[in-house]
Write a protein that holds these residues in place. Structure first.
Motif, PDB file in Angstrom:
ATOM      1  N   ILE A 117       0.851  -1.187   0.000  1.00  0.00           N
ATOM      2  CA  ILE A 117       0.000   0.000   0.000  1.00  0.00           C
ATOM      3  C   ILE A 117       0.883   1.232   0.000  1.00  0.00           C
ATOM      4  N   VAL A 118       0.441   2.269  -0.707  1.00  0.00           N
ATOM      5  CA  VAL A 118       1.143   3.546  -0.709  1.00  0.00           C
ATOM      6  C   VAL A 118       0.092   4.643  -0.695  1.00  0.00           C
ATOM      7  N   GLY A 119       0.329   5.677   0.126  1.00  0.00           N
ATOM      8  CA  GLY A 119      -0.646   6.756   0.268  1.00  0.00           C
ATOM      9  C   GLY A 119      -1.199   6.793   1.674  1.00  0.00           C
ATOM     10  N   ASP A 120      -2.428   7.277   1.817  1.00  0.00           N
ATOM     11  CA  ASP A 120      -3.085   7.392   3.118  1.00  0.00           C
ATOM     12  C   ASP A 120      -4.434   6.688   3.037  1.00  0.00           C
ATOM     13  N   LEU A 121      -4.597   5.645   3.837  1.00  0.00           N
ATOM     14  CA  LEU A 121      -5.823   4.843   3.810  1.00  0.00           C
ATOM     15  C   LEU A 121      -7.086   5.673   3.987  1.00  0.00           C
ATOM     16  N   LYS A 122      -7.003   6.735   4.778  1.00  0.00           N
ATOM     17  CA  LYS A 122      -8.199   7.508   5.102  1.00  0.00           C
ATOM     18  C   LYS A 122      -8.581   8.479   3.992  1.00  0.00           C
ATOM     19  N   THR A 123      -7.642   8.775   3.079  1.00  0.00           N
ATOM     20  CA  THR A 123      -7.930   9.745   2.023  1.00  0.00           C
ATOM     21  C   THR A 123      -7.714   9.124   0.647  1.00  0.00           C
ATOM     22  N   GLU A 124      -6.461   9.092   0.183  1.00  0.00           N
ATOM     23  CA  GLU A 124      -6.184   8.523  -1.138  1.00  0.00           C
ATOM     24  C   GLU A 124      -4.971   7.610  -1.062  1.00  0.00           C
ATOM     25  N   ALA A 125      -5.099   6.433  -1.648  1.00  0.00           N
ATOM     26  CA  ALA A 125      -4.012   5.456  -1.614  1.00  0.00           C
ATOM     27  C   ALA A 125      -4.200   4.467  -2.756  1.00  0.00           C
TER      28      ALA A 125
END
Length: 487
Positions: free
Chosen positions: A283-291
Protein backbone atom coordinates in the motif's frame (compact mmCIF):
# COMPACT_ATOMS: atom_id res chain seq x y z
CA UNK A 1 -14.17 87.69 42.71
CA UNK A 2 -10.78 87.32 44.39
CA UNK A 3 -11.78 83.86 45.50
CA UNK A 4 -12.79 82.93 41.97
CA UNK A 5 -9.52 84.32 40.57
CA UNK A 6 -7.57 82.36 43.18
CA UNK A 7 -9.40 79.14 42.33
CA UNK A 8 -8.84 79.73 38.62
CA UNK A 9 -5.10 80.20 39.16
CA UNK A 10 -4.96 77.08 41.37
CA UNK A 11 -6.74 75.00 38.73
CA UNK A 12 -4.32 76.25 36.08
CA UNK A 13 -1.31 75.30 38.22
CA UNK A 14 -2.74 71.83 38.87
CA UNK A 15 -3.46 71.31 35.17
CA UNK A 16 0.08 72.27 34.19
CA UNK A 17 1.51 70.02 36.94
CA UNK A 18 -0.56 67.05 35.81
CA UNK A 19 0.43 67.64 32.19
CA UNK A 20 4.14 67.82 33.08
CA UNK A 21 3.87 64.69 35.27
CA UNK A 22 2.06 62.81 32.49
CA UNK A 23 4.76 63.76 29.99
CA UNK A 24 7.43 62.50 32.36
CA UNK A 25 5.55 59.19 32.70
CA UNK A 26 5.37 58.80 28.92
CA UNK A 27 9.14 59.27 28.69
CA UNK A 28 9.85 56.17 30.85
CA UNK A 29 11.25 53.39 28.57
CA UNK A 30 10.92 49.68 29.43
CA UNK A 31 14.17 47.79 28.81
CA UNK A 32 13.72 44.67 26.68
CA UNK A 33 14.12 41.23 28.25
CA UNK A 34 14.66 39.27 24.99
CA UNK A 35 17.84 37.18 25.13
CA UNK A 36 17.86 35.10 21.95
CA UNK A 37 20.38 34.27 19.24
CA UNK A 38 18.61 34.95 15.96
CA UNK A 39 21.40 33.77 13.65
CA UNK A 40 24.81 32.12 13.95
CA UNK A 41 27.37 31.71 11.17
CA UNK A 42 30.85 30.20 11.35
CA UNK A 43 33.77 31.67 9.43
CA UNK A 44 34.21 29.25 6.51
CA UNK A 45 37.22 30.91 4.87
CA UNK A 46 39.57 28.06 5.88
CA UNK A 47 37.51 25.72 3.65
CA UNK A 48 38.03 27.79 0.50
CA UNK A 49 41.00 25.65 -0.55
CA UNK A 50 39.00 22.40 -0.57
CA UNK A 51 38.75 20.80 -3.99
CA UNK A 52 35.18 19.73 -3.26
CA UNK A 53 33.20 22.97 -2.99
CA UNK A 54 30.07 21.10 -1.93
CA UNK A 55 31.64 20.41 1.48
CA UNK A 56 31.83 24.10 2.32
CA UNK A 57 28.32 24.60 0.98
CA UNK A 58 27.17 21.69 3.13
CA UNK A 59 28.12 23.32 6.45
CA UNK A 60 24.82 24.41 7.98
CA UNK A 61 23.59 25.75 11.32
CA UNK A 62 20.37 25.02 13.19
CA UNK A 63 19.26 26.85 16.34
CA UNK A 64 17.05 24.42 18.25
CA UNK A 65 15.87 25.52 21.68
CA UNK A 66 18.98 26.54 23.60
CA UNK A 67 21.40 24.67 21.34
CA UNK A 68 23.38 25.67 18.26
CA UNK A 69 23.75 22.61 16.03
CA UNK A 70 26.60 22.78 13.51
CA UNK A 71 26.25 20.25 10.69
CA UNK A 72 29.47 19.34 8.86
CA UNK A 73 29.39 17.00 5.84
CA UNK A 74 30.86 13.52 6.16
CA UNK A 75 34.29 13.19 4.57
CA UNK A 76 36.07 16.22 6.03
CA UNK A 77 39.56 15.18 7.18
CA UNK A 78 40.53 15.50 10.85
CA UNK A 79 43.30 18.06 10.22
CA UNK A 80 40.91 20.18 8.14
CA UNK A 81 38.34 20.09 10.94
CA UNK A 82 41.03 21.03 13.47
CA UNK A 83 42.14 24.03 11.41
CA UNK A 84 38.54 25.02 10.73
CA UNK A 85 37.52 25.05 14.41
CA UNK A 86 40.75 25.95 16.24
CA UNK A 87 40.12 29.72 16.14
CA UNK A 88 36.82 30.33 14.43
CA UNK A 89 35.33 33.82 14.65
CA UNK A 90 31.60 33.22 14.36
CA UNK A 91 29.18 35.98 13.44
CA UNK A 92 26.41 36.06 16.04
CA UNK A 93 23.22 38.13 15.78
CA UNK A 94 21.13 38.54 18.94
CA UNK A 95 17.91 40.21 20.08
CA UNK A 96 17.67 43.98 19.73
CA UNK A 97 19.57 45.66 22.57
CA UNK A 98 21.07 42.41 23.88
CA UNK A 99 24.75 41.46 24.12
CA UNK A 100 26.50 38.12 23.68
CA UNK A 101 29.61 36.54 25.19
CA UNK A 102 31.89 35.55 23.53
CA UNK A 103 31.19 38.58 21.36
CA UNK A 104 30.40 38.24 17.68
CA UNK A 105 33.63 38.00 15.67
CA UNK A 106 35.72 36.74 18.61
CA UNK A 107 37.98 33.77 17.67
CA UNK A 108 36.91 30.69 19.67
CA UNK A 109 38.51 27.24 19.88
CA UNK A 110 35.72 24.68 19.61
CA UNK A 111 35.89 21.14 20.97
CA UNK A 112 33.50 18.66 22.57
CA UNK A 113 35.59 17.92 25.67
CA UNK A 114 35.06 21.48 26.87
CA UNK A 115 31.69 22.55 25.42
CA UNK A 116 31.38 26.16 24.31
CA UNK A 117 28.40 28.25 25.41
CA UNK A 118 27.32 31.58 23.94
CA UNK A 119 25.50 33.55 26.65
CA UNK A 120 23.06 36.27 25.60
CA UNK A 121 22.20 39.01 28.11
CA UNK A 122 19.05 40.98 27.43
CA UNK A 123 18.92 44.77 27.38
CA UNK A 124 17.47 44.77 30.92
CA UNK A 125 20.68 43.15 32.19
CA UNK A 126 18.69 40.47 33.99
CA UNK A 127 17.36 37.96 31.44
CA UNK A 128 20.04 35.58 30.15
CA UNK A 129 20.11 32.53 27.85
CA UNK A 130 23.11 30.21 27.43
CA UNK A 131 23.36 28.38 24.09
CA UNK A 132 25.44 25.20 23.90
CA UNK A 133 27.29 24.53 20.63
CA UNK A 134 27.20 20.94 19.30
CA UNK A 135 28.78 19.51 16.14
CA UNK A 136 27.44 16.75 13.89
CA UNK A 137 28.78 14.91 10.87
CA UNK A 138 25.92 14.98 8.41
CA UNK A 139 25.20 13.11 5.19
CA UNK A 140 24.47 15.54 2.38
CA UNK A 141 22.40 12.80 0.75
CA UNK A 142 20.95 9.60 2.14
CA UNK A 143 22.03 8.24 5.50
CA UNK A 144 25.39 8.66 7.23
CA UNK A 145 25.41 6.10 10.02
CA UNK A 146 23.82 2.70 10.69
CA UNK A 147 23.00 1.39 14.16
CA UNK A 148 20.98 -1.46 15.56
CA UNK A 149 17.80 -0.20 17.23
CA UNK A 150 16.51 -3.38 18.86
CA UNK A 151 16.14 -7.10 18.22
CA UNK A 152 14.17 -9.99 19.66
CA UNK A 153 14.30 -13.69 18.98
CA UNK A 154 11.06 -15.39 18.06
CA UNK A 155 10.90 -17.31 21.33
CA UNK A 156 11.12 -14.12 23.42
CA UNK A 157 7.56 -13.11 22.56
CA UNK A 158 4.51 -14.26 24.52
CA UNK A 159 3.11 -15.69 21.29
CA UNK A 160 6.28 -17.49 20.27
CA UNK A 161 7.47 -18.06 16.73
CA UNK A 162 7.40 -21.70 15.65
CA UNK A 163 9.75 -23.54 13.30
CA UNK A 164 9.45 -22.33 9.69
CA UNK A 165 5.97 -20.91 10.21
CA UNK A 166 5.34 -18.22 7.59
CA UNK A 167 4.58 -14.83 9.10
CA UNK A 168 3.68 -11.32 8.03
CA UNK A 169 3.54 -7.89 9.64
CA UNK A 170 2.59 -4.25 9.07
CA UNK A 171 4.66 -1.27 10.20
CA UNK A 172 3.21 2.00 11.51
CA UNK A 173 5.09 5.00 12.98
CA UNK A 174 4.50 3.71 16.52
CA UNK A 175 3.91 -0.05 16.22
CA UNK A 176 4.72 -3.26 14.40
CA UNK A 177 1.54 -5.29 13.95
CA UNK A 178 2.73 -8.92 14.03
CA UNK A 179 0.49 -11.70 12.69
CA UNK A 180 0.54 -14.95 14.65
CA UNK A 181 -1.42 -17.94 13.29
CA UNK A 182 -4.35 -17.64 10.93
CA UNK A 183 -2.40 -17.92 7.68
CA UNK A 184 -4.84 -20.54 6.50
CA UNK A 185 -7.54 -19.97 9.10
CA UNK A 186 -7.37 -21.00 12.75
CA UNK A 187 -6.31 -19.08 15.82
CA UNK A 188 -5.40 -15.67 14.39
CA UNK A 189 -3.81 -12.97 16.55
CA UNK A 190 -2.39 -9.58 15.60
CA UNK A 191 0.15 -8.67 18.26
CA UNK A 192 1.07 -4.99 18.66
CA UNK A 193 4.77 -4.40 19.32
CA UNK A 194 6.15 -1.01 20.28
CA UNK A 195 8.37 0.40 17.54
CA UNK A 196 10.48 1.96 20.28
CA UNK A 197 11.67 -1.22 21.97
CA UNK A 198 9.65 -4.24 20.78
CA UNK A 199 7.59 -4.47 23.96
CA UNK A 200 4.18 -6.07 23.52
CA UNK A 201 1.21 -3.69 23.69
CA UNK A 202 -1.83 -5.93 23.39
CA UNK A 203 -3.64 -7.09 20.27
CA UNK A 204 -5.22 -5.35 17.29
CA UNK A 205 -8.98 -5.82 16.92
CA UNK A 206 -10.36 -8.54 14.62
CA UNK A 207 -14.14 -8.03 14.96
CA UNK A 208 -15.45 -6.06 11.97
CA UNK A 209 -19.07 -6.21 13.15
CA UNK A 210 -21.17 -8.52 15.35
CA UNK A 211 -20.90 -11.99 13.82
CA UNK A 212 -18.11 -10.91 11.44
CA UNK A 213 -14.65 -11.75 12.79
CA UNK A 214 -11.49 -11.93 10.66
CA UNK A 215 -10.12 -15.47 10.75
CA UNK A 216 -7.38 -15.42 8.11
CA UNK A 217 -4.63 -12.91 7.37
CA UNK A 218 -2.15 -13.99 4.70
CA UNK A 219 -0.34 -10.70 4.07
CA UNK A 220 -0.15 -7.25 5.68
CA UNK A 221 1.24 -3.79 4.92
CA UNK A 222 1.28 -0.34 6.54
CA UNK A 223 0.55 2.97 4.80
CA UNK A 224 3.31 4.70 6.88
CA UNK A 225 0.72 7.20 8.12
CA UNK A 226 -0.59 5.07 10.99
CA UNK A 227 -3.03 2.81 9.13
CA UNK A 228 -2.50 -0.73 7.87
CA UNK A 229 -4.21 -3.45 5.84
CA UNK A 230 -4.40 -7.24 5.88
CA UNK A 231 -5.74 -9.68 3.30
CA UNK A 232 -6.70 -13.32 2.87
CA UNK A 233 -5.50 -15.59 0.07
CA UNK A 234 -7.98 -16.51 -2.68
CA UNK A 235 -8.04 -18.72 -5.77
CA UNK A 236 -10.08 -18.00 -8.93
CA UNK A 237 -13.78 -18.07 -8.07
CA UNK A 238 -13.14 -17.17 -4.42
CA UNK A 239 -13.47 -13.79 -2.70
CA UNK A 240 -10.27 -11.87 -2.15
CA UNK A 241 -10.77 -9.64 0.88
CA UNK A 242 -8.77 -6.74 2.27
CA UNK A 243 -9.45 -5.25 5.70
CA UNK A 244 -8.27 -1.81 6.80
CA UNK A 245 -7.35 -0.44 10.22
CA UNK A 246 -7.09 3.37 10.24
CA UNK A 247 -4.90 3.22 13.37
CA UNK A 248 -3.30 0.50 15.48
CA UNK A 249 -6.19 0.61 17.97
CA UNK A 250 -9.01 1.06 15.40
CA UNK A 251 -11.84 -1.33 14.59
CA UNK A 252 -11.19 -3.01 11.21
CA UNK A 253 -13.41 -2.39 8.20
CA UNK A 254 -13.75 -4.42 5.02
CA UNK A 255 -12.09 -2.38 2.29
CA UNK A 256 -12.08 -4.79 -0.68
CA UNK A 257 -14.14 -7.84 -1.61
CA UNK A 258 -13.38 -9.06 -5.14
CA UNK A 259 -14.31 -12.39 -6.67
CA UNK A 260 -11.07 -13.47 -8.36
CA UNK A 261 -11.51 -13.79 -12.12
CA UNK A 262 -9.98 -12.79 -15.44
CA UNK A 263 -6.46 -13.96 -14.60
CA UNK A 264 -4.19 -15.20 -17.38
CA UNK A 265 -2.16 -18.22 -16.15
CA UNK A 266 1.36 -18.73 -17.49
CA UNK A 267 2.18 -22.42 -17.76
CA UNK A 268 0.83 -25.00 -15.35
CA UNK A 269 0.91 -24.30 -11.63
CA UNK A 270 2.25 -27.01 -9.29
CA UNK A 271 -0.36 -29.44 -7.98
CA UNK A 272 0.01 -28.03 -4.47
CA UNK A 273 -0.48 -24.41 -5.55
CA UNK A 274 -2.55 -22.33 -7.95
CA UNK A 275 -3.25 -18.84 -9.29
CA UNK A 276 -3.74 -17.40 -5.83
CA UNK A 277 -4.09 -13.70 -5.06
CA UNK A 278 -2.96 -12.30 -1.70
CA UNK A 279 0.37 -13.90 -0.90
CA UNK A 280 1.84 -10.37 -0.79
CA UNK A 281 0.20 -6.95 -0.53
CA UNK A 282 1.54 -3.38 -0.72
CA UNK A 283 0.00 0.00 0.00
CA UNK A 284 1.14 3.55 -0.71
CA UNK A 285 -0.65 6.76 0.27
CA UNK A 286 -3.08 7.39 3.12
CA UNK A 287 -5.82 4.84 3.81
CA UNK A 288 -8.20 7.51 5.10
CA UNK A 289 -7.93 9.74 2.02
CA UNK A 290 -6.18 8.52 -1.14
CA UNK A 291 -4.01 5.46 -1.61
CA UNK A 292 -3.24 2.52 -3.92
CA UNK A 293 -3.20 -1.15 -2.95
CA UNK A 294 -1.17 -3.66 -4.98
CA UNK A 295 -1.07 -7.44 -5.13
CA UNK A 296 -0.39 -10.09 -7.79
CA UNK A 297 -1.52 -13.57 -8.83
CA UNK A 298 0.81 -16.58 -8.54
CA UNK A 299 1.88 -18.25 -11.81
CA UNK A 300 0.65 -15.32 -13.91
CA UNK A 301 2.13 -11.98 -14.93
CA UNK A 302 -0.86 -10.02 -13.58
CA UNK A 303 -0.30 -7.09 -11.20
CA UNK A 304 -3.52 -5.98 -9.50
CA UNK A 305 -4.10 -2.40 -8.31
CA UNK A 306 -7.02 -0.84 -6.43
CA UNK A 307 -7.42 2.90 -5.93
CA UNK A 308 -8.63 4.21 -2.55
CA UNK A 309 -10.53 7.52 -2.58
CA UNK A 310 -11.80 9.01 0.69
CA UNK A 311 -11.27 5.63 2.32
CA UNK A 312 -13.29 3.69 -0.30
CA UNK A 313 -11.75 1.22 -2.78
CA UNK A 314 -12.69 0.61 -6.41
CA UNK A 315 -14.88 -2.48 -6.83
CA UNK A 316 -12.46 -4.26 -9.19
CA UNK A 317 -8.71 -3.93 -9.66
CA UNK A 318 -6.85 -2.46 -12.58
CA UNK A 319 -4.83 -5.27 -14.18
CA UNK A 320 -1.30 -4.35 -15.20
CA UNK A 321 0.65 -6.82 -17.33
CA UNK A 322 4.31 -7.34 -16.46
CA UNK A 323 6.69 -8.29 -19.26
CA UNK A 324 9.80 -10.05 -17.89
CA UNK A 325 13.10 -8.58 -18.94
CA UNK A 326 15.25 -11.69 -18.55
CA UNK A 327 14.91 -15.41 -17.98
CA UNK A 328 11.98 -15.10 -15.58
CA UNK A 329 8.77 -16.41 -17.12
CA UNK A 330 6.10 -15.78 -14.47
CA UNK A 331 5.42 -14.74 -10.88
CA UNK A 332 6.20 -17.66 -8.64
CA UNK A 333 4.95 -18.00 -5.07
CA UNK A 334 7.32 -15.34 -3.78
CA UNK A 335 7.06 -12.01 -5.53
CA UNK A 336 6.92 -8.42 -4.29
CA UNK A 337 5.14 -5.67 -6.22
CA UNK A 338 6.47 -2.42 -4.75
CA UNK A 339 5.03 1.00 -5.69
CA UNK A 340 7.51 3.88 -5.70
CA UNK A 341 4.94 6.64 -5.31
CA UNK A 342 1.30 7.34 -4.52
CA UNK A 343 0.04 8.14 -8.02
CA UNK A 344 -1.34 6.14 -10.94
CA UNK A 345 1.83 6.86 -12.93
CA UNK A 346 4.39 6.01 -10.24
CA UNK A 347 7.00 3.43 -11.21
CA UNK A 348 6.67 -0.10 -9.83
CA UNK A 349 9.48 -2.42 -8.69
CA UNK A 350 8.90 -6.15 -9.20
CA UNK A 351 11.09 -8.63 -7.32
CA UNK A 352 10.34 -12.22 -8.32
CA UNK A 353 12.16 -15.20 -6.89
CA UNK A 354 12.94 -18.61 -8.42
CA UNK A 355 12.35 -19.82 -11.98
CA UNK A 356 14.65 -17.12 -13.34
CA UNK A 357 14.78 -14.58 -10.51
CA UNK A 358 14.89 -10.93 -11.48
CA UNK A 359 14.29 -7.43 -10.25
CA UNK A 360 12.46 -5.29 -12.78
CA UNK A 361 11.03 -1.79 -12.86
CA UNK A 362 7.87 -0.84 -14.71
CA UNK A 363 7.48 2.67 -16.06
CA UNK A 364 4.32 3.90 -14.36
CA UNK A 365 3.08 5.73 -17.44
CA UNK A 366 3.89 3.34 -20.29
CA UNK A 367 3.78 0.14 -18.18
CA UNK A 368 6.91 -1.01 -20.03
CA UNK A 369 10.06 -2.27 -18.32
CA UNK A 370 12.97 0.13 -18.34
CA UNK A 371 15.27 -1.99 -16.22
CA UNK A 372 15.64 -5.62 -15.27
CA UNK A 373 18.45 -7.46 -13.55
CA UNK A 374 18.85 -11.20 -13.13
CA UNK A 375 20.75 -12.88 -10.34
CA UNK A 376 20.09 -10.16 -7.80
CA UNK A 377 16.61 -11.10 -6.61
CA UNK A 378 16.48 -12.37 -3.05
CA UNK A 379 15.64 -16.03 -2.38
CA UNK A 380 12.11 -15.15 -1.35
CA UNK A 381 11.44 -12.16 -3.61
CA UNK A 382 10.73 -9.94 -0.61
CA UNK A 383 11.46 -6.23 -0.97
CA UNK A 384 10.46 -2.67 -0.08
CA UNK A 385 11.18 0.91 -1.17
CA UNK A 386 11.80 4.17 0.67
CA UNK A 387 13.05 7.59 -0.39
CA UNK A 388 15.11 9.60 2.09
CA UNK A 389 17.29 12.72 1.92
CA UNK A 390 17.54 12.71 -1.87
CA UNK A 391 18.25 8.97 -2.28
CA UNK A 392 15.89 6.21 -3.44
CA UNK A 393 16.52 2.98 -1.56
CA UNK A 394 15.42 -0.44 -2.71
CA UNK A 395 15.40 -2.66 0.40
CA UNK A 396 15.34 -6.44 0.21
CA UNK A 397 15.20 -9.22 2.75
CA UNK A 398 18.35 -11.30 2.60
CA UNK A 399 17.49 -14.81 3.75
CA UNK A 400 20.31 -17.23 4.52
CA UNK A 401 17.88 -20.10 4.67
CA UNK A 402 20.22 -23.06 4.68
CA UNK A 403 23.06 -21.75 6.82
CA UNK A 404 23.62 -23.23 10.27
CA UNK A 405 21.89 -21.55 11.94
CA UNK A 406 19.87 -19.77 9.28
CA UNK A 407 19.62 -15.99 9.55
CA UNK A 408 17.96 -12.98 8.01
CA UNK A 409 18.77 -9.31 7.50
CA UNK A 410 17.78 -6.41 5.30
CA UNK A 411 20.08 -5.01 2.63
CA UNK A 412 19.86 -1.71 0.83
CA UNK A 413 20.53 -0.75 -2.74
CA UNK A 414 20.89 2.86 -3.95
CA UNK A 415 18.44 2.89 -6.82
CA UNK A 416 18.54 6.68 -7.43
CA UNK A 417 20.33 6.75 -10.78
CA UNK A 418 19.88 3.16 -11.91
CA UNK A 419 18.32 2.53 -15.30
CA UNK A 420 20.18 -0.54 -16.53
CA UNK A 421 20.82 -4.01 -15.17
CA UNK A 422 24.59 -3.46 -15.53
CA UNK A 423 24.58 -0.57 -13.06
CA UNK A 424 22.38 -2.52 -10.69
CA UNK A 425 24.76 -5.48 -10.81
CA UNK A 426 27.82 -3.33 -10.09
CA UNK A 427 26.36 -1.54 -7.08
CA UNK A 428 24.11 -4.15 -5.59
CA UNK A 429 24.59 -4.12 -1.80
CA UNK A 430 25.33 -0.99 0.18
CA UNK A 431 27.76 -1.25 3.09
CA UNK A 432 27.61 -1.42 6.00
CA UNK A 433 24.57 -3.67 5.98
CA UNK A 434 22.07 -3.85 8.86
CA UNK A 435 22.62 -6.45 11.53
CA UNK A 436 21.23 -9.94 10.98
CA UNK A 437 19.30 -12.08 13.40
CA UNK A 438 19.97 -15.80 13.57
CA UNK A 439 17.57 -18.62 14.24
CA UNK A 440 16.78 -19.35 17.85
CA UNK A 441 18.38 -22.60 19.00
CA UNK A 442 14.96 -24.03 19.84
CA UNK A 443 13.68 -23.56 16.29
CA UNK A 444 14.47 -26.04 13.53
CA UNK A 445 16.74 -24.92 10.71
CA UNK A 446 15.57 -25.15 7.16
CA UNK A 447 13.72 -23.00 4.70
CA UNK A 448 13.10 -19.48 6.02
CA UNK A 449 10.76 -16.77 4.85
CA UNK A 450 10.00 -13.37 6.29
CA UNK A 451 9.06 -9.74 5.74
CA UNK A 452 10.82 -6.41 5.43
CA UNK A 453 9.56 -2.84 5.65
CA UNK A 454 10.87 0.66 6.31
CA UNK A 455 9.46 3.85 7.79
CA UNK A 456 10.68 7.44 8.12
CA UNK A 457 11.37 8.89 11.58
CA UNK A 458 8.96 11.62 12.63
CA UNK A 459 11.80 14.13 13.14
CA UNK A 460 13.12 13.63 9.60
CA UNK A 461 16.58 12.67 10.87
CA UNK A 462 16.51 9.08 9.62
CA UNK A 463 14.49 5.96 8.93
CA UNK A 464 14.12 2.47 10.35
CA UNK A 465 14.18 -0.88 8.57
CA UNK A 466 12.29 -3.78 10.14
CA UNK A 467 13.30 -7.31 9.11
CA UNK A 468 11.51 -10.46 10.24
CA UNK A 469 12.71 -14.03 9.80
CA UNK A 470 10.14 -16.75 10.39
CA UNK A 471 12.53 -19.04 12.25
CA UNK A 472 14.57 -16.19 13.70
CA UNK A 473 12.81 -13.13 15.11
CA UNK A 474 12.75 -9.39 14.42
CA UNK A 475 15.62 -6.92 14.09
CA UNK A 476 15.09 -3.16 13.69
CA UNK A 477 17.93 -1.09 12.25
CA UNK A 478 18.14 2.71 12.35
CA UNK A 479 19.65 4.70 9.49
CA UNK A 480 20.51 8.24 10.57
CA UNK A 481 21.43 11.32 8.59
CA UNK A 482 23.98 12.50 11.14
CA UNK A 483 25.99 11.60 14.22
CA UNK A 484 27.53 13.80 16.90
CA UNK A 485 31.23 14.48 16.42
CA UNK A 486 33.82 13.41 18.99
CA UNK A 487 36.88 15.52 18.05
Amino acid sequence: MKTNKFLSKLALVLLVSITIFSCKEEQIVDLKNDSAITSFALNLSSLDALADATIKAGVTVEIVGEEILINIPFGLKADTISKFLSANAATVVVSNGATVSPASGTPVKFNVKTPIYYTVTAEDGVSKTAYKVRFFETAQKGYGVVSEYWRKKGTQFTDKFTSNNEKTFAVTPTHIIQQIGGLYGGNLKLVKLSMLDGNEAGYAKLVVAPGDTIKQIRAMAGDRKGGFVGCNIAAPGQDFKVWAWDAHDATPRQLIKWNVDGLIPVGVAPSWAGNHVGRRISIVGDLKTEAYIYSYANFTLDILRWKITNGVATASPEKIHYTPGGSMSRFELWTSVIPMGATATSDIIVNSASAGSEVGVLNGSTKANYMSAGGVATPKGIGQFIEYNGIKYYIVLNVEAYATPHSVNARLYDYTTTNTSAIMGENWWLTPVPQKIEADGTLANGDATGCVDAILDADGQGFKVVALGTGCGIVVTKFSKKKEMTF
